[in-house]
Scaffold this motif. Structure first.
Motif, PDB file in Angstrom:
ATOM      1  N   LYS A  21      28.548  36.699  20.758  1.00  0.00           N
ATOM      2  CA  LYS A  21      29.643  37.653  20.570  1.00  0.00           C
ATOM      3  C   LYS A  21      29.887  38.463  21.838  1.00  0.00           C
ATOM      4  N   THR A  22      28.830  39.007  22.404  1.00  0.00           N
ATOM      5  CA  THR A  22      28.974  39.861  23.572  1.00  0.00           C
ATOM      6  C   THR A  22      29.469  39.065  24.774  1.00  0.00           C
ATOM      7  N   GLU A  23      28.905  37.895  25.016  1.00  0.00           N
ATOM      8  CA  GLU A  23      29.314  37.110  26.172  1.00  0.00           C
ATOM      9  C   GLU A  23      30.746  36.621  26.035  1.00  0.00           C
ATOM     10  N   THR A  24      31.170  36.301  24.823  1.00  0.00           N
ATOM     11  CA  THR A  24      32.564  35.916  24.619  1.00  0.00           C
ATOM     12  C   THR A  24      33.487  37.055  25.028  1.00  0.00           C
ATOM     13  N   GLY A  25      33.103  38.281  24.673  1.00  0.00           N
ATOM     14  CA  GLY A  25      33.898  39.433  25.083  1.00  0.00           C
ATOM     15  C   GLY A  25      33.894  39.634  26.575  1.00  0.00           C
ATOM     16  N   GLU A  26      32.753  39.420  27.203  1.00  0.00           N
ATOM     17  CA  GLU A  26      32.652  39.602  28.650  1.00  0.00           C
ATOM     18  C   GLU A  26      33.504  38.594  29.422  1.00  0.00           C
TER      19      GLU A  26
ATOM     20  N   ALA B 201      50.493  37.205  25.302  1.00  0.00           N
ATOM     21  CA  ALA B 201      49.759  38.256  26.007  1.00  0.00           C
ATOM     22  C   ALA B 201      49.601  37.909  27.484  1.00  0.00           C
ATOM     23  N   THR B 202      49.777  38.911  28.327  1.00  0.00           N
ATOM     24  CA  THR B 202      49.561  38.775  29.767  1.00  0.00           C
ATOM     25  C   THR B 202      48.841  40.017  30.260  1.00  0.00           C
ATOM     26  N   PHE B 203      47.744  39.808  30.990  1.00  0.00           N
ATOM     27  CA  PHE B 203      46.957  40.920  31.513  1.00  0.00           C
ATOM     28  C   PHE B 203      46.653  40.660  32.977  1.00  0.00           C
ATOM     29  N   GLU B 204      46.391  41.741  33.705  1.00  0.00           N
ATOM     30  CA  GLU B 204      45.888  41.606  35.062  1.00  0.00           C
ATOM     31  C   GLU B 204      44.391  41.314  35.003  1.00  0.00           C
ATOM     32  N   TYR B 205      43.960  40.425  35.881  1.00  0.00           N
ATOM     33  CA  TYR B 205      42.537  40.117  35.984  1.00  0.00           C
ATOM     34  C   TYR B 205      41.780  41.373  36.396  1.00  0.00           C
ATOM     35  N   GLY B 206      40.601  41.583  35.806  1.00  0.00           N
ATOM     36  CA  GLY B 206      39.877  42.832  36.012  1.00  0.00           C
ATOM     37  C   GLY B 206      39.061  42.922  37.284  1.00  0.00           C
ATOM     38  N   TYR B 207      38.662  41.784  37.883  1.00  0.00           N
ATOM     39  CA  TYR B 207      37.844  41.763  39.094  1.00  0.00           C
ATOM     40  C   TYR B 207      36.531  42.518  38.907  1.00  0.00           C
ATOM     41  N   GLU B 208      35.933  42.395  37.746  1.00  0.00           N
ATOM     42  CA  GLU B 208      34.603  42.955  37.537  1.00  0.00           C
ATOM     43  C   GLU B 208      33.573  41.876  37.868  1.00  0.00           C
ATOM     44  N   TYR B 209      32.655  42.206  38.742  1.00  0.00           N
ATOM     45  CA  TYR B 209      31.699  41.209  39.218  1.00  0.00           C
ATOM     46  C   TYR B 209      30.749  40.793  38.109  1.00  0.00           C
ATOM     47  N   LEU B 210      30.677  39.479  37.857  1.00  0.00           N
ATOM     48  CA  LEU B 210      29.858  38.935  36.773  1.00  0.00           C
ATOM     49  C   LEU B 210      28.672  38.125  37.272  1.00  0.00           C
ATOM     50  N   GLY B 211      28.510  38.012  38.601  1.00  0.00           N
ATOM     51  CA  GLY B 211      27.395  37.238  39.123  1.00  0.00           C
ATOM     52  C   GLY B 211      27.590  35.746  38.922  1.00  0.00           C
ATOM     53  N   CYS B 212      26.489  35.021  38.877  1.00  0.00           N
ATOM     54  CA  CYS B 212      26.555  33.560  38.721  1.00  0.00           C
ATOM     55  C   CYS B 212      25.638  33.115  37.594  1.00  0.00           C
ATOM     56  N   GLY B 213      25.698  33.828  36.485  1.00  0.00           N
ATOM     57  CA  GLY B 213      24.870  33.476  35.336  1.00  0.00           C
ATOM     58  C   GLY B 213      25.424  32.290  34.577  1.00  0.00           C
TER      59      GLY B 213
ATOM     60  N   VAL C 210      37.239  55.270  22.281  1.00  0.00           N
ATOM     61  CA  VAL C 210      38.262  55.864  23.129  1.00  0.00           C
ATOM     62  C   VAL C 210      38.526  54.928  24.290  1.00  0.00           C
ATOM     63  N   ARG C 211      39.733  55.013  24.825  1.00  0.00           N
ATOM     64  CA  ARG C 211      40.104  54.158  25.946  1.00  0.00           C
ATOM     65  C   ARG C 211      39.350  54.632  27.179  1.00  0.00           C
ATOM     66  N   ALA C 212      38.672  53.717  27.814  1.00  0.00           N
ATOM     67  CA  ALA C 212      37.859  54.069  28.979  1.00  0.00           C
ATOM     68  C   ALA C 212      38.641  53.827  30.256  1.00  0.00           C
ATOM     69  N   SER C 213      38.208  54.448  31.331  1.00  0.00           N
ATOM     70  CA  SER C 213      38.911  54.308  32.601  1.00  0.00           C
ATOM     71  C   SER C 213      38.338  53.183  33.444  1.00  0.00           C
ATOM     72  N   HIS C 214      37.213  52.626  33.042  1.00  0.00           N
ATOM     73  CA  HIS C 214      36.649  51.545  33.849  1.00  0.00           C
ATOM     74  C   HIS C 214      37.283  50.214  33.475  1.00  0.00           C
ATOM     75  N   ILE C 215      36.831  49.160  34.092  1.00  0.00           N
ATOM     76  CA  ILE C 215      37.565  47.905  34.033  1.00  0.00           C
ATOM     77  C   ILE C 215      37.579  47.309  32.641  1.00  0.00           C
ATOM     78  N   ARG C 216      36.464  47.251  31.997  1.00  0.00           N
ATOM     79  CA  ARG C 216      36.451  46.643  30.678  1.00  0.00           C
ATOM     80  C   ARG C 216      35.679  47.542  29.731  1.00  0.00           C
ATOM     81  N   CYS C 217      36.084  47.600  28.509  1.00  0.00           N
ATOM     82  CA  CYS C 217      35.485  48.518  27.549  1.00  0.00           C
ATOM     83  C   CYS C 217      35.058  47.728  26.319  1.00  0.00           C
ATOM     84  N   PHE C 218      34.230  46.726  26.507  1.00  0.00           N
ATOM     85  CA  PHE C 218      33.696  45.947  25.399  1.00  0.00           C
ATOM     86  C   PHE C 218      32.323  46.510  25.052  1.00  0.00           C
ATOM     87  N   PHE C 219      32.160  46.947  23.838  1.00  0.00           N
ATOM     88  CA  PHE C 219      30.931  47.611  23.429  1.00  0.00           C
ATOM     89  C   PHE C 219      30.093  46.691  22.551  1.00  0.00           C
TER      90      PHE C 219
END
Length: 290
Positions: A237-242, A189-201, A268-277
Motif C-alpha cells: 500500500k505504502t509503496e504504491t502511494g510513493e 488527471a494531469t499533474f506535475e512530476y514531484g522530483y522527490e528523490y526515491l533512490g534506487c530501491g 491537512v494539505r502539506a507544503s512538501h512534495i508529497r503527502c502520503f501518510f
C-alpha cells in the motif's frame, strides 16, 4: 535521501550531493546549499536543490536518449532519472504508433520491439554490473514487463487512438518541451512530476490491482479528494502511494488494525512534495491540531 555529502574541508557546511540508502550519489546542480541557520530553513534549501537537480538531470537524459545504445544510456544516469526518462520515451513511442499511417501495424511492430528490449535488459542484468547498476536493472525489467503487457493489451483490444480510454487509463509520463516540465497523466488527471528523490530501491511487481489503485488515487487527487488503500501489512500500500510522483497530493495509505474510520482522521494539505501518510493503529486524538 539517506545522507548528505559535504565538501571535504573541516567543519564544512557546504552540501554538494545527496546519497540514497543504496549508496547512489546525486550531485546538486546549483550552488549556495549550506547547512546554516535552523534545520527547517536549510532543509528547505536542500529540498529545492533536490527538485532542481533532478529536473535538470531528467531534461539532459531525455535529450541524450537515442544518441547511444540504450544499454549504455541507462547506466549514465541515476536510477530514478533512467526509469522516468525511459517511461517518457515509451509513452512517446506509443503515441507515435497511434499517429502512424497504419496504427495497427505500428503497434504490432512496437510490441515485438518491447519484447526484444526486455530480452536485452535481462541479458544486461545477468552481466557483471556494479551494485548500483544491478539495483537499477531489476526495476527497469519490472517496468519493461508492464510496458510490454500494456502494448499487448492495446493490440488485443484494438486501441488505435491516444484519445481512447484503453490508452488514457494507464499511468504515463510526458515531457512538456515548452515548460520544460515532466507531467504525469492518467485518464483526465494531469499533474506535475514531484522530483522527490526515491533512490534506487526495488520496485513492486505491477499488477492489475496496482493499476486500479493508480487510477483511483489519481482520480481522487484530480477532484481534490483523498485516497485510502486498505489491506494487510506488507501488501504494498505504502509503496504504491510513493510511486505516484506528484506534487502536493493529499492521500492516506492506511493499515488500521482496529478499523478506525477515515472520517476520524483529519488531514491537512502539506507544503512538501508529497503527502502520503502511513498509519498503523493511530487515532485522531494523537494528531496535532495544526
Amino acid at each position: 535521501i539517506s545522507s548528505l555529502e559535504f565538501t571535504p574541508e573541516p567543519r564544512s557546511v557546504d552540501i554538494v550531493a545527496m546519497v540514497s540508502p543504496q549508496g547512489e550519489r546525486v550531485e546538486f546542480g546549483g550552488k549556495g546549499c549550506r547547512a546554516r541557520g535552523s534545520v527547517g530553513s536549510w532543509f528547505g534549501v536542500v529540498e529545492r536543490q533536490m527538485v532542481g537537480s533532478l529536473r535538470k538531470l531528467l531534461q539532459s537524459a531525455i535529450t541524450e536518449h537515442g544518441k547511444k545504445p540504450r544499454e549504455q544510456w541507462i547506466l549514465d544516469w541515476p536510477a530514478q532519472i533512467t526509469l522516468t526518462a525511459s517511461q517518457i520515451a515509451w509513452a512517446h513511442d506509443v503515441e507515435a504508433c497511434f499517429n502512424a499511417a497504419n496504427p495497427r501495424a505500428a503497434l504490432a511492430a512496437f510490441r515485438q520491439a518491447n519484447v526484444e528490449q526486455l530480452e536485452r535488459l535481462a541479458e544486461l542484468a545477468r552481466g557483471d554490473l556494479a551494485p548500483p547498476h544491478r539495483a537499477l536493472a531489476v526495476p527497469l525489467i519490472t517496468v519493461a514487463v508492464h510496458a510490454r503487457d500494456i502494448v499487448a493489451a492495446l493490440v488485443d483490444e484494438a486501441v488505435y487512438s491516444q484519445h481512447e480510454f484503453g490508452w488514457r487509463k494507464w499511468l504515463r509520463y510526458e515531457w512538456n518541451v515548452h515548460d520544460e516540465q515532466c507531467l504525469v497523466r492518467q485518464n483526465n488527471a494531469t499533474f506535475e512530476y514531484g522530483y522527490e528523490y526515491l533512490g534506487c530501491g526495488p520496485r513492486l511487481v505491477l499488477t492489475p490491482l496496482t493499476d486500479r489503485c493508480y487510477i483511483t488515487l489519481t482520480g481522487a487527487l484530480h477532484m481534490r479528494l483523498g485516497g485510502a488503500p486498505a489491506g494487510p501489512a506488507g501488501t504494498g500500500k505504502t509503496e504504491t502511494g510513493e510511486l505516484i510522483p506528484v506534487r502536493d497530493s493529499l492521500a492516506a495509505s492506511s493499515c488500521f488494525r482496529n478499523h478506525v474510520p477515515m472520517g476520524a482522521v483529519h488531514l491537512v494539505r502539506a507544503s512538501h512534495i508529497r503527502c502520503f501518510f502511513f498509519f498503523t493503529s493511530i487515532f485522531d486524538r494523537m494528531f496535532a491540531s495544526e
